[in-house]
Write an enzyme that holds these catalytic residues in place. Structure first.
Site, PDB file in Angstrom:
ATOM      1  N   HIS A 227      -0.452   0.304  -9.914  1.00 37.10           N
ATOM      2  CA  HIS A 227      -1.252  -0.524  -8.990  1.00 37.10           C
ATOM      3  C   HIS A 227      -1.925  -1.683  -9.741  1.00 37.10           C
ATOM      4  O   HIS A 227      -3.139  -1.855  -9.671  1.00 37.10           O
ATOM      5  CB  HIS A 227      -2.313   0.308  -8.239  1.00 37.10           C
ATOM      6  CG  HIS A 227      -2.835  -0.428  -7.020  1.00 37.10           C
ATOM      7  ND1 HIS A 227      -3.365   0.198  -5.926  1.00 37.10           N
ATOM      8  CD2 HIS A 227      -2.896  -1.760  -6.731  1.00 37.10           C
ATOM      9  CE1 HIS A 227      -3.738  -0.718  -5.028  1.00 37.10           C
ATOM     10  NE2 HIS A 227      -3.461  -1.910  -5.512  1.00 37.10           N
TER      11      HIS A 227
ATOM     12  N   GLU B 274      -4.236   7.632  -5.720  1.00 45.31           N
ATOM     13  CA  GLU B 274      -4.169   6.812  -6.927  1.00 45.31           C
ATOM     14  C   GLU B 274      -5.198   7.260  -7.942  1.00 45.31           C
ATOM     15  O   GLU B 274      -6.364   7.398  -7.583  1.00 45.31           O
ATOM     16  CB  GLU B 274      -4.361   5.350  -6.540  1.00 45.31           C
ATOM     17  CG  GLU B 274      -3.244   4.905  -5.600  1.00 45.31           C
ATOM     18  CD  GLU B 274      -3.030   3.409  -5.555  1.00 45.31           C
ATOM     19  OE1 GLU B 274      -3.907   2.664  -5.999  1.00 45.31           O
ATOM     20  OE2 GLU B 274      -1.971   2.987  -5.093  1.00 45.31           O
TER      21      GLU B 274
ATOM     22  N   ARG C  93       0.863  -1.184   0.000  1.00 41.68           N
ATOM     23  CA  ARG C  93       0.000   0.000   0.000  1.00 41.68           C
ATOM     24  C   ARG C  93       0.898   1.232   0.000  1.00 41.68           C
ATOM     25  O   ARG C  93       1.941   1.239   0.668  1.00 41.68           O
ATOM     26  CB  ARG C  93      -0.900   0.039   1.246  1.00 41.68           C
ATOM     27  CG  ARG C  93      -2.131  -0.828   1.151  1.00 41.68           C
ATOM     28  CD  ARG C  93      -3.144  -0.254   0.156  1.00 41.68           C
ATOM     29  NE  ARG C  93      -4.345  -1.053   0.025  1.00 41.68           N
ATOM     30  CZ  ARG C  93      -4.552  -2.008  -0.887  1.00 41.68           C
ATOM     31  NH1 ARG C  93      -3.608  -2.327  -1.749  1.00 41.68           N
ATOM     32  NH2 ARG C  93      -5.699  -2.645  -0.948  1.00 41.68           N
TER      33      ARG C  93
HETATM   34  N1  LIG Z   1      -0.681  -3.979  -5.303  1.00 40.97           N
HETATM   35  C1  LIG Z   1      -1.718  -4.796  -5.362  1.00 40.97           C
HETATM   36  O1  LIG Z   1      -2.349  -4.948  -6.406  1.00 40.97           O
HETATM   37  C2  LIG Z   1      -2.116  -5.576  -4.132  1.00 40.97           C
HETATM   38  C3  LIG Z   1      -2.984  -6.676  -4.257  1.00 40.97           C
HETATM   39  C4  LIG Z   1      -3.296  -7.442  -3.143  1.00 40.97           C
HETATM   40  C5  LIG Z   1      -2.770  -7.090  -1.903  1.00 40.97           C
HETATM   41  N2  LIG Z   1      -1.987  -5.985  -1.782  1.00 40.97           N
HETATM   42  C6  LIG Z   1      -1.433  -5.597  -0.479  1.00 40.97           C
HETATM   43  O2  LIG Z   1      -0.433  -6.526  -0.112  1.00 40.97           O
HETATM   44  C7  LIG Z   1      -0.240  -6.470   1.304  1.00 40.97           C
HETATM   45  C8  LIG Z   1      -0.075  -7.870   1.870  1.00 40.97           C
HETATM   46  O3  LIG Z   1      -1.280  -8.609   1.680  1.00 40.97           O
HETATM   47  P1  LIG Z   1      -1.439 -10.083   2.306  1.00 40.97           P
HETATM   48  O4  LIG Z   1      -2.698 -10.646   1.741  1.00 40.97           O
HETATM   49  O5  LIG Z   1      -0.170 -10.844   2.193  1.00 40.97           O
HETATM   50  O6  LIG Z   1      -1.673  -9.710   3.839  1.00 40.97           O
HETATM   51  P2  LIG Z   1      -1.554 -10.682   5.100  1.00 40.97           P
HETATM   52  O7  LIG Z   1      -2.433 -10.119   6.154  1.00 40.97           O
HETATM   53  O8  LIG Z   1      -1.759 -12.109   4.702  1.00 40.97           O
HETATM   54  O9  LIG Z   1      -0.042 -10.506   5.523  1.00 40.97           O
HETATM   55  C9  LIG Z   1       0.450  -9.332   6.104  1.00 40.97           C
HETATM   56  C10 LIG Z   1       1.581  -9.739   7.034  1.00 40.97           C
HETATM   57  O10 LIG Z   1       2.193  -8.555   7.550  1.00 40.97           O
HETATM   58  C11 LIG Z   1       2.573  -8.826   8.887  1.00 40.97           C
HETATM   59  N3  LIG Z   1       2.785  -7.602   9.627  1.00 40.97           N
HETATM   60  C12 LIG Z   1       1.873  -6.805  10.241  1.00 40.97           C
HETATM   61  N4  LIG Z   1       2.469  -5.759  10.827  1.00 40.97           N
HETATM   62  C13 LIG Z   1       3.798  -5.891  10.561  1.00 40.97           C
HETATM   63  C14 LIG Z   1       4.933  -5.119  10.879  1.00 40.97           C
HETATM   64  N5  LIG Z   1       4.836  -4.029  11.625  1.00 40.97           N
HETATM   65  N6  LIG Z   1       6.135  -5.538  10.430  1.00 40.97           N
HETATM   66  C15 LIG Z   1       6.262  -6.656   9.678  1.00 40.97           C
HETATM   67  N7  LIG Z   1       5.206  -7.451   9.355  1.00 40.97           N
HETATM   68  C16 LIG Z   1       3.997  -7.063   9.793  1.00 40.97           C
HETATM   69  C17 LIG Z   1       1.428  -9.659   9.424  1.00 40.97           C
HETATM   70  O11 LIG Z   1       1.814 -10.407  10.567  1.00 40.97           O
HETATM   71  C18 LIG Z   1       1.104 -10.562   8.240  1.00 40.97           C
HETATM   72  O12 LIG Z   1       1.805 -11.790   8.299  1.00 40.97           O
HETATM   73  C19 LIG Z   1      -1.449  -5.695   1.851  1.00 40.97           C
HETATM   74  O13 LIG Z   1      -1.036  -4.386   2.173  1.00 40.97           O
HETATM   75  C20 LIG Z   1      -2.415  -5.657   0.682  1.00 40.97           C
HETATM   76  O14 LIG Z   1      -3.242  -4.512   0.732  1.00 40.97           O
HETATM   77  C21 LIG Z   1      -1.630  -5.235  -2.873  1.00 40.97           C
END
Ligand SMILES: NC(=O)c1ccc[n+]([C@@H]2O[C@H](COP(=O)([O-])OP(=O)(O)OC[C@H]3O[C@@H](n4cnc5c(N)ncnc54)[C@H](O)[C@@H]3O)[C@@H](O)[C@H]2O)c1
Length: 334
Positions: free
Chosen positions: A292, A273, A244
């Site tokens: 994105h 965005e 994000r």
């Molecule tokens: N660019 C895109 O098109 C797109 C698409 C899908 C998801 N995303 C983004 O990808 C990211 C990850 O998604 P996901 O489904 O893997 O999420 P998820 O919830 O499965 O994983 C997130 C991980 O981050 C960890 N975390 C939380 N706080 C933390 C910190 N301070 N330091 C380190 N780790 C920490 C959590 O423990 C968790 O394991 C999200 O921000 C989501 O919005 C982007």
């Protein structure tokens, strides 16, 4: 819920929702789709007030909007993140917030890997060198920055949930010397399953040659990449963010890139965005920018359409969502 339940879509990125409209019509459901992303809040409220189920993509679901809903039994976020929805307001109204975290895990992991390789192998600047060399009728490699062997180097992963762990699995086969993972919230069982130990965030910033961010956006992770953490990075290191936009202080990153305090960055997500014309990374040769689209593949785009229809069916049947952000509202009331 009235005789004919009403499903309202706030905004969508598909070319049209004709397929969804047919699915809903077959089920006797009233289905209304809007494009309210840039519309004033009162217009959003007017469109959503009597909805039984709301599907939201990017429209901001503020406490005021959620507070004005009269019939809503479920909000479904079309996507993996849900930072545009006020979760506390949903919970206060007892509205379950469903989301779709599992439709594009491979795509985002692959995009982050693609950005890491594009940075490390300088693929976009190489194309400019090719075009220039064709015009000059001789090779001229002088505009290219220095390039280093990837094998044996250190990969840093911040956030090792669904996407981060996919990336880890794929990158294990690329011959890195070390893979450092920072995720303070993984259980002991999950760490054992992944076969990793976690390290503090500072160690990743200091030691990794490629850092990729995969956390959720929370108060704790906002500006996780900032002047101080950037100052820890090696001048030969690259940063990739597909999670994000607000995870990164983009002004501080632009400064670090301009002054060559880090080697480069690959960015797919922005504070606003699409980003404004004044976005500070535009025009920097050592920044690779994508719009994105990490989530995108035809497969993922279809997966989310079908799962949202399933999520609507669950909501209309009074069944719990597949994935619920505020599970506490599902607990049986005493
Ligand atoms: N660019 C895109 O098109 C797109 C698409 C899908 C998801 N995303 C983004 O990808 C990211 C990850 O998604 P996901 O489904 O893997 O999420 P998820 O919830 O499965 O994983 C997130 C991980 O981050 C960890 N975390 C939380 N706080 C933390 C910190 N301070 N330091 C380190 N780790 C920490 C959590 O423990 C968790 O394991 C999200 O921000 C989501 O919005 C982007």
């Amino acid at each position: 819920m009235g005789d004919r339940p009403k499903v309202v879509v706030t905004d969508y990125i598909e070319p049209d929702l004709d397929w969804e409209a047919r699915q809903m019509a077959d089920r006797g459901v009233e289905f209304v789709a809007h494009q309210l992303k840039f519309r004033p809040e009162q217009e959003v409220v007017a469109a959503l007030r009597d909805a039984d189920v709301i599907v939201v993509n990017m429209v901001k679901m503020t406490a005021a909007v959620i507070g004005a809903l009269e019939n809503c039994g479920r909000i479904i976020r079309h996507g993996a993140g849900y930072d545009n929805v006020d979760v506390a307001a949903c919970t206060a109204r007892g509205i379950p917030l469903a989301y779709c975290p599992d439709y594009c895990m491979d795509e985002v992991a692959e995009q982050a890997i693609g950005l890491i390789f594009a940075c490390a192998r300088q693929i976009p600047p190489s194309r400019r060198v090719l075009d220039d060399s064709i015009a000059k009728r001789r090779w001229d490699f002088t505009p290219l920055a220095k390039c280093y062997r990837m094998a044996g180097k250190t990969l840093g992963i911040i956030g090792c949930g669904r996407i981060g762990s996919r990336l880890l699995a794929k990158m294990r086969h690329f011959g890195f010397g070390e893979i450092l993972v920072c995720d303070p919230y993984l259980s002991r069982e999950r760490l054992a399953e992944l076969g990793i130990q976690v390290v503090p965030r500072e160690k990743v910033f200091r030691e990794a040659d490629y850092i990729t961010i995969h956390t959720l956006l929370t108060d704790e992770t906002r500006h996780l990449v900032n002047r101080q953490t950037l100052s820890l990075m090696k001048p030969t290191a690259y940063l990739v963010n597909t999670s994000r936009g607000p995870m990164v202080d983009h002004a501080a990153l632009a400064e670090a890139l301009r002054e060559k305090r880090i080697a480069g960055a690959g960015i797919d997500v922005y504070d606003n965005e699409p980003p404004e014309e004044t976005y500070p990374l535009l025009g920097l040769d050592n920044a690779i920018l994508t719009p994105h689209l990490s989530w995108y593949s035809e497969d993922a785009a279809w997966t989310i359409r079908t799962t949202i229809v399933e999520d609507i069916e669950l909501a209309l049947a009074g069944k719990p969502p597949r994935y619920c952000v505020n599970r506490e509202v599902l607990a049986p009331k005493r």
